[in-house]
Design a protein around this motif. Structure first.
Motif, short mmCIF file in Angstrom:
data_model
loop_
_atom_site.label_atom_id
_atom_site.label_comp_id
_atom_site.label_asym_id
_atom_site.label_seq_id
_atom_site.Cartn_x
_atom_site.Cartn_y
_atom_site.Cartn_z
N UNK A 29 0.80 -1.21 0.00
CA UNK A 29 0.00 0.00 0.00
C UNK A 29 0.83 1.26 0.00
N UNK A 30 0.40 2.23 0.77
CA UNK A 30 1.08 3.52 0.89
C UNK A 30 0.52 4.22 2.12
N UNK A 31 1.26 5.19 2.59
CA UNK A 31 0.80 6.03 3.69
C UNK A 31 0.81 7.46 3.20
N UNK A 32 -0.38 8.00 2.93
CA UNK A 32 -0.46 9.31 2.27
C UNK A 32 -1.82 9.94 2.52
N UNK A 33 -1.88 11.25 2.29
CA UNK A 33 -3.13 11.99 2.42
C UNK A 33 -4.11 11.55 1.34
N UNK A 34 -5.39 11.44 1.73
CA UNK A 34 -6.48 11.08 0.81
C UNK A 34 -7.62 12.08 1.00
N UNK A 35 -7.47 13.26 0.34
CA UNK A 35 -8.45 14.32 0.52
C UNK A 35 -8.55 14.64 2.01
N UNK A 36 -9.60 15.29 2.43
CA UNK A 36 -9.74 15.65 3.84
C UNK A 36 -10.43 14.57 4.67
#
Length: 254
Positions: A29-36
């Motif tokens: 996967x990933x660890x990241x912002x996903x919109x608010x």
């Protein structure tokens, strides 16, 4: 209470040493912002959940599949200016994949599926380089790409849009903020036609293309849509695992 035998992290050595696994699944996967409105772990939640459900279905059909612990970090070189989007460079990913594959080869597992949940990850070149050096058949798929999303969603979106939001609403509803708190996921398009039309490619600097880190409008999302798409995807991947588990990697072509 015993864990699920197809989830390595829940399984004891007593069970593992007595099982000849046909295929391993590595969720990535990933660890990241996903919109608010979506959690940073959106891609990890999807990767783990899709892998587990597909492996369950495949296991019950007789395929000895085992899901490895998920890799929670992905390629984020276009999001380095967004706080805590944790980056793994492709060369680091390649080293991790090589070590995992070598371990599996030493344990007699002859097939490995990298189940990808992040658009910034691309394992194809890594597999091309690694395959001649390891006695494990390597393959990869993007979980969201194996089923046409158009019958399920009005506008699936590219990142934190209707597709991803609906799936997380189904899998982890307590982690989704109300949709009236989400941005609209509007994307700023490139001035260059080839990039806009998709026949040329360059990495996108994320804060220049999106004000809220989303690409795709999430406002039509529902958990029911997510559940239906999740069921279709996991059934299809399970079928793939059953076929892969019984296939001879040296004799794949008719």
């Amino acid at each position: 209470m015993a864990g699920r035998p197809y989830i390595l992290g829940e399984t004891s050595w007593k069970s593992v040493r007595g099982t000849a696994f046909d295929v391993a699944v590595l969720p990535w996967g990933a660890t990241e912002a996903h919109n608010y409105h979506l959690p940073y772990a959106t891609d990890v939640i999807a990767a783990e959940s899709v892998a587990a459900e597909a492996a369950r279905i495949a296991w019950e059909a007789g395929a000895k599949a085992v899901v490895l612990p998920a890799i929670p970090f992905g390629v984020q070189t276009g999001q380095l200016d967004i706080p805590l989007c944790i980056n793994l460079n492709p060369s680091t990913q390649a080293a991790i994949l090589a070590d995992v594959a070598a371990t599996l080869a030493g344990n007699g597992v002859r097939r490995l599926l990298v189940l990808n949940a992040h658009g910034g990850n691309d394992f194809r070149a890594m597999i091309r380089e690694l395959q001649p050096r390891v006695n494990v058949f390597l393959c990869t798929l993007d979980w969201w790409s194996c089923v046409d999303p158009r019958p399920f969603f009005r506008e699936p979106g590219d990142h934190a849009g209707e597709l991803e939001t609906s799936v997380v609403m189904h899998l982890a509803p307590d982690l989704v903020l109300p949709l009236d708190q989400a941005g609209d996921g509007a994307e700023r398009k490139s001035r260059i036609a080839g990039f806009r039309e998709g026949w040329a490619w360059a990495p996108r600097p994320w804060t220049r293309i999106s004000a809220d880190t989303g690409v795709g409008d999430p406002r039509a999302s529902t958990p029911e849509k997510g559940a239906a798409f999740f069921a279709a995807v996991t059934a299809r991947i399970a079928g793939f695992l059953v076929e892969l588990a019984s296939a001879d990697p040296a004799d794949l072509y008719t």
